[in-house]
Design a protein around this motif. Structure first.
Motif, PDB file in Angstrom:
ATOM      1  N   GLY A 194      43.581  19.852  26.934  1.00  0.00           N
ATOM      2  CA  GLY A 194      44.641  20.573  26.241  1.00  0.00           C
ATOM      3  C   GLY A 194      44.399  20.798  24.768  1.00  0.00           C
ATOM      4  O   GLY A 194      45.336  21.103  24.017  1.00  0.00           O
ATOM      5  N   ILE A 195      43.155  20.669  24.324  1.00  0.00           N
ATOM      6  CA  ILE A 195      42.834  20.924  22.921  1.00  0.00           C
ATOM      7  C   ILE A 195      42.966  22.424  22.644  1.00  0.00           C
ATOM      8  O   ILE A 195      42.555  23.260  23.461  1.00  0.00           O
ATOM      9  N   ALA A 196      43.512  22.767  21.486  1.00  0.00           N
ATOM     10  CA  ALA A 196      43.652  24.179  21.115  1.00  0.00           C
ATOM     11  C   ALA A 196      42.295  24.726  20.683  1.00  0.00           C
ATOM     12  O   ALA A 196      41.826  24.451  19.579  1.00  0.00           O
ATOM     13  N   ILE A 197      41.645  25.483  21.564  1.00  0.00           N
ATOM     14  CA  ILE A 197      40.340  26.076  21.255  1.00  0.00           C
ATOM     15  C   ILE A 197      40.567  27.471  20.691  1.00  0.00           C
ATOM     16  O   ILE A 197      41.048  28.370  21.385  1.00  0.00           O
ATOM     17  N   GLN A 198      40.213  27.648  19.436  1.00  0.00           N
ATOM     18  CA  GLN A 198      40.466  28.911  18.751  1.00  0.00           C
ATOM     19  C   GLN A 198      39.375  29.946  19.019  1.00  0.00           C
ATOM     20  O   GLN A 198      39.655  31.145  19.103  1.00  0.00           O
ATOM     21  N   ALA A 199      38.128  29.492  19.104  1.00  0.00           N
ATOM     22  CA  ALA A 199      37.008  30.408  19.340  1.00  0.00           C
ATOM     23  C   ALA A 199      35.863  29.633  19.966  1.00  0.00           C
ATOM     24  O   ALA A 199      35.761  28.412  19.798  1.00  0.00           O
ATOM     25  N   ALA A 200      34.996  30.348  20.685  1.00  0.00           N
ATOM     26  CA  ALA A 200      33.844  29.709  21.322  1.00  0.00           C
ATOM     27  C   ALA A 200      32.630  30.613  21.211  1.00  0.00           C
ATOM     28  O   ALA A 200      32.745  31.848  21.249  1.00  0.00           O
ATOM     29  N   LEU A 201      31.465  29.997  21.074  1.00  0.00           N
ATOM     30  CA  LEU A 201      30.187  30.686  21.067  1.00  0.00           C
ATOM     31  C   LEU A 201      29.364  30.157  22.237  1.00  0.00           C
ATOM     32  O   LEU A 201      29.383  28.958  22.526  1.00  0.00           O
ATOM     33  N   TYR A 202      28.625  31.033  22.904  1.00  0.00           N
ATOM     34  CA  TYR A 202      27.804  30.595  24.021  1.00  0.00           C
ATOM     35  C   TYR A 202      26.588  31.501  24.143  1.00  0.00           C
ATOM     36  O   TYR A 202      26.599  32.661  23.707  1.00  0.00           O
ATOM     37  N   THR A 203      25.524  30.990  24.741  1.00  0.00           N
ATOM     38  CA  THR A 203      24.334  31.786  25.004  1.00  0.00           C
ATOM     39  C   THR A 203      24.335  32.240  26.468  1.00  0.00           C
ATOM     40  O   THR A 203      25.038  31.670  27.307  1.00  0.00           O
ATOM     41  N   SER A 204      23.527  33.227  26.756  1.00  0.00           N
ATOM     42  CA  SER A 204      23.439  33.699  28.145  1.00  0.00           C
ATOM     43  C   SER A 204      22.879  32.601  29.044  1.00  0.00           C
ATOM     44  O   SER A 204      23.292  32.466  30.205  1.00  0.00           O
ATOM     45  N   ARG A 205      21.950  31.800  28.515  1.00  0.00           N
ATOM     46  CA  ARG A 205      21.408  30.683  29.304  1.00  0.00           C
ATOM     47  C   ARG A 205      22.503  29.668  29.622  1.00  0.00           C
ATOM     48  O   ARG A 205      22.574  29.133  30.730  1.00  0.00           O
ATOM     49  N   ALA A 206      23.372  29.396  28.638  1.00  0.00           N
ATOM     50  CA  ALA A 206      24.476  28.463  28.874  1.00  0.00           C
ATOM     51  C   ALA A 206      25.418  28.996  29.951  1.00  0.00           C
ATOM     52  O   ALA A 206      25.926  28.238  30.788  1.00  0.00           O
ATOM     53  N   ALA A 207      25.650  30.305  29.942  1.00  0.00           N
ATOM     54  CA  ALA A 207      26.539  30.907  30.941  1.00  0.00           C
ATOM     55  C   ALA A 207      25.980  30.722  32.348  1.00  0.00           C
ATOM     56  O   ALA A 207      26.737  30.539  33.312  1.00  0.00           O
ATOM     57  N   GLU A 208      24.641  30.750  32.477  1.00  0.00           N
ATOM     58  CA  GLU A 208      24.015  30.559  33.780  1.00  0.00           C
ATOM     59  C   GLU A 208      23.945  29.080  34.173  1.00  0.00           C
ATOM     60  O   GLU A 208      24.102  28.736  35.347  1.00  0.00           O
ATOM     61  N   THR A 209      23.723  28.212  33.177  1.00  0.00           N
ATOM     62  CA  THR A 209      23.499  26.793  33.454  1.00  0.00           C
ATOM     63  C   THR A 209      24.800  26.015  33.604  1.00  0.00           C
ATOM     64  O   THR A 209      24.878  25.062  34.394  1.00  0.00           O
ATOM     65  N   TYR A 210      25.819  26.400  32.837  1.00  0.00           N
ATOM     66  CA  TYR A 210      27.083  25.642  32.819  1.00  0.00           C
ATOM     67  C   TYR A 210      28.268  26.572  33.108  1.00  0.00           C
ATOM     68  O   TYR A 210      29.200  26.693  32.315  1.00  0.00           O
ATOM     69  N   PRO A 211      28.257  27.236  34.256  1.00  0.00           N
ATOM     70  CA  PRO A 211      29.323  28.216  34.531  1.00  0.00           C
ATOM     71  C   PRO A 211      30.716  27.588  34.622  1.00  0.00           C
ATOM     72  O   PRO A 211      31.698  28.193  34.192  1.00  0.00           O
ATOM     73  N   SER A 212      30.821  26.376  35.184  1.00  0.00           N
ATOM     74  CA  SER A 212      32.147  25.774  35.355  1.00  0.00           C
ATOM     75  C   SER A 212      32.748  25.379  34.008  1.00  0.00           C
ATOM     76  O   SER A 212      33.934  25.623  33.746  1.00  0.00           O
ATOM     77  N   GLN A 213      31.923  24.786  33.135  1.00  0.00           N
ATOM     78  CA  GLN A 213      32.432  24.403  31.811  1.00  0.00           C
ATOM     79  C   GLN A 213      32.808  25.630  30.992  1.00  0.00           C
ATOM     80  O   GLN A 213      33.828  25.624  30.292  1.00  0.00           O
ATOM     81  N   LEU A 214      31.996  26.667  31.072  1.00  0.00           N
ATOM     82  CA  LEU A 214      32.313  27.885  30.324  1.00  0.00           C
ATOM     83  C   LEU A 214      33.586  28.531  30.871  1.00  0.00           C
ATOM     84  O   LEU A 214      34.398  29.058  30.103  1.00  0.00           O
ATOM     85  N   ALA A 215      33.789  28.468  32.174  1.00  0.00           N
ATOM     86  CA  ALA A 215      35.017  29.015  32.766  1.00  0.00           C
ATOM     87  C   ALA A 215      36.238  28.234  32.276  1.00  0.00           C
ATOM     88  O   ALA A 215      37.301  28.822  32.033  1.00  0.00           O
ATOM     89  N   GLN A 216      36.096  26.919  32.133  1.00  0.00           N
ATOM     90  CA  GLN A 216      37.193  26.094  31.616  1.00  0.00           C
ATOM     91  C   GLN A 216      37.538  26.492  30.182  1.00  0.00           C
ATOM     92  O   GLN A 216      38.711  26.595  29.815  1.00  0.00           O
ATOM     93  N   ILE A 245      26.653  25.927  23.862  1.00  0.00           N
ATOM     94  CA  ILE A 245      28.104  26.143  23.905  1.00  0.00           C
ATOM     95  C   ILE A 245      28.738  25.405  22.725  1.00  0.00           C
ATOM     96  O   ILE A 245      28.487  24.217  22.520  1.00  0.00           O
ATOM     97  N   PHE A 246      29.541  26.125  21.950  1.00  0.00           N
ATOM     98  CA  PHE A 246      30.220  25.564  20.779  1.00  0.00           C
ATOM     99  C   PHE A 246      31.681  26.017  20.808  1.00  0.00           C
ATOM    100  O   PHE A 246      31.970  27.168  21.119  1.00  0.00           O
ATOM    101  N   CYS A 247      32.589  25.103  20.463  1.00  0.00           N
ATOM    102  CA  CYS A 247      34.011  25.455  20.418  1.00  0.00           C
ATOM    103  C   CYS A 247      34.614  25.068  19.076  1.00  0.00           C
ATOM    104  O   CYS A 247      34.376  23.959  18.577  1.00  0.00           O
ATOM    105  N   LEU A 248      35.381  25.969  18.510  1.00  0.00           N
ATOM    106  CA  LEU A 248      36.134  25.701  17.284  1.00  0.00           C
ATOM    107  C   LEU A 248      37.561  25.337  17.685  1.00  0.00           C
ATOM    108  O   LEU A 248      38.238  26.114  18.358  1.00  0.00           O
ATOM    109  N   CYS A 249      37.985  24.132  17.309  1.00  0.00           N
ATOM    110  CA  CYS A 249      39.251  23.577  17.802  1.00  0.00           C
ATOM    111  C   CYS A 249      40.205  23.246  16.655  1.00  0.00           C
ATOM    112  O   CYS A 249      39.775  22.887  15.559  1.00  0.00           O
ATOM    113  N   GLY A 250      41.479  23.346  16.946  1.00  0.00           N
ATOM    114  CA  GLY A 250      42.487  22.879  16.020  1.00  0.00           C
ATOM    115  C   GLY A 250      42.555  21.369  16.049  1.00  0.00           C
ATOM    116  O   GLY A 250      42.270  20.735  17.070  1.00  0.00           O
ATOM    117  N   MET A 251      42.926  20.751  14.913  1.00  0.00           N
ATOM    118  CA  MET A 251      43.027  19.298  14.841  1.00  0.00           C
ATOM    119  C   MET A 251      43.935  18.769  15.939  1.00  0.00           C
ATOM    120  O   MET A 251      44.888  19.411  16.362  1.00  0.00           O
TER     121      MET A 251
END
Length: 273
Positions: A45-67, A95-101
């Motif tokens: 339930g962390i407030a994720i404001q923005a995320a960055l990902y690579t195409s390789r990450a999208a292929e390797t970690y599809p479930s986490q990226l979907a979350q 995969i990188f996520c920018l989150c609110g405190m």
């Protein structure tokens, strides 16, 4: 949307929050890195404001990226070269996520007002991010009521702390206690039992301490231990018996042993509840 430039404002913001604790405090935000940690943040339930990902990450970690995608406001694809430039790890997962405190900060003034269930751990001037991350992971796993941090502790939003906690930082309540000796006096005035964790053969051996849910065990700095005034302020002193020739234990190891002793006799300890 694809971002390729290191000078992109979003990328600059990610880089700044990864590197600068002051910026994290000013913006009330932090950045996490890694597929498992990002997925855990989304599920916690962390407030994720923005995320960055690579195409390789999208292929390797599809479930986490979907979350992440399910809760994220802004999602950007970046090339591998940019992920490596941003990363705080040697082998970035992309995969990188920018989150609110987080909202799990507890006001120090509330500690002890309600009956604790499993006790508190207090840290004085723990400065190694890896140690702090390990302590948070252990405290959350054992179900402690919370973690109290002195002014001299490192930033819980440091990337190494976040990784070491394995998501525990998202769930464990914590409070900033200020100057620890004074905090100890305040807590004892509220009926809590403060135990100084020391290397001293005259202190109470840990198995004989009889720790209860009203116990607050205070662990000191990696090299210097507790300040003398903090140890003196505690009504009790405990030590971990050692049969070998080592003079002391790593701070996070010592904290883990103490926390296990705090919780092992409590209801739910055997089942992991």
């Amino acid at each position: 949307m694809l971002i390729t430039s290191r000078d992109n404002p979003t990328v600059r913001r990610f880089r700044k929050l990864l590197a600068d604790g002051k910026a994290r405090r000013e913006e009330h935000a932090f950045v996490i890195e890694g597929a498992r940690l990002c997925g855990d943040a989304a599920l916690s339930g962390i407030a994720i404001q923005a995320a960055l990902y690579t195409s390789r990450a999208a292929e390797t970690y599809p479930s986490q990226l979907a979350q992440v995608r399910a809760v994220c406001r802004e999602l950007y694809e970046i090339p591998e070269s940019l992920a490596k430039a941003l990363a705080d790890t040697a082998s970035p997962q992309g995969i990188f996520c920018l989150c609110g405190m987080l909202d799990n900060r507890t006001a120090f003034g509330t500690i002890g007002r309600n009956p604790p269930r499993r006790g508190y751990l207090a840290l004085e001037n723990m400065q190694d991010p890896a140690n702090l991350g390990t302590v948070i992971r252990t405290a959350e796993a054992l179900g402690l009521d919370g973690l109290l941090l002195s002014d001299g502790c490192c930033d819980i939003y440091n990337p190494k702390v976040l990784r070491g906690s394995m998501g525990g930082v998202f769930r464990l309540p914590f409070a900033y206690a200020g100057e620890m000796a004074e905090a100890v006096r305040v807590l004892q005035g509220r009926g809590l039992e403060c135990w100084a964790c020391v290397v001293d053969r005259d202190a109470v051996p840990l198995p004989e301490a009889g720790l209860t849910p009203r116990s607050v065990c205070v662990v000191g700095n990696e090299g210097a231990g507790l300040r003398p005034e903090t140890a003196a302020a505690c009504a009790h002193r405990l030590t971990i018996p050692m049969a070998g020739r080592a003079e002391s234990l790593n701070a996070s190891t010592a904290a883990g042993i103490v926390m296990w002793e705090m919780t092992r006799r409590l209801p739910g300890a055997e089942s992991g509840e």
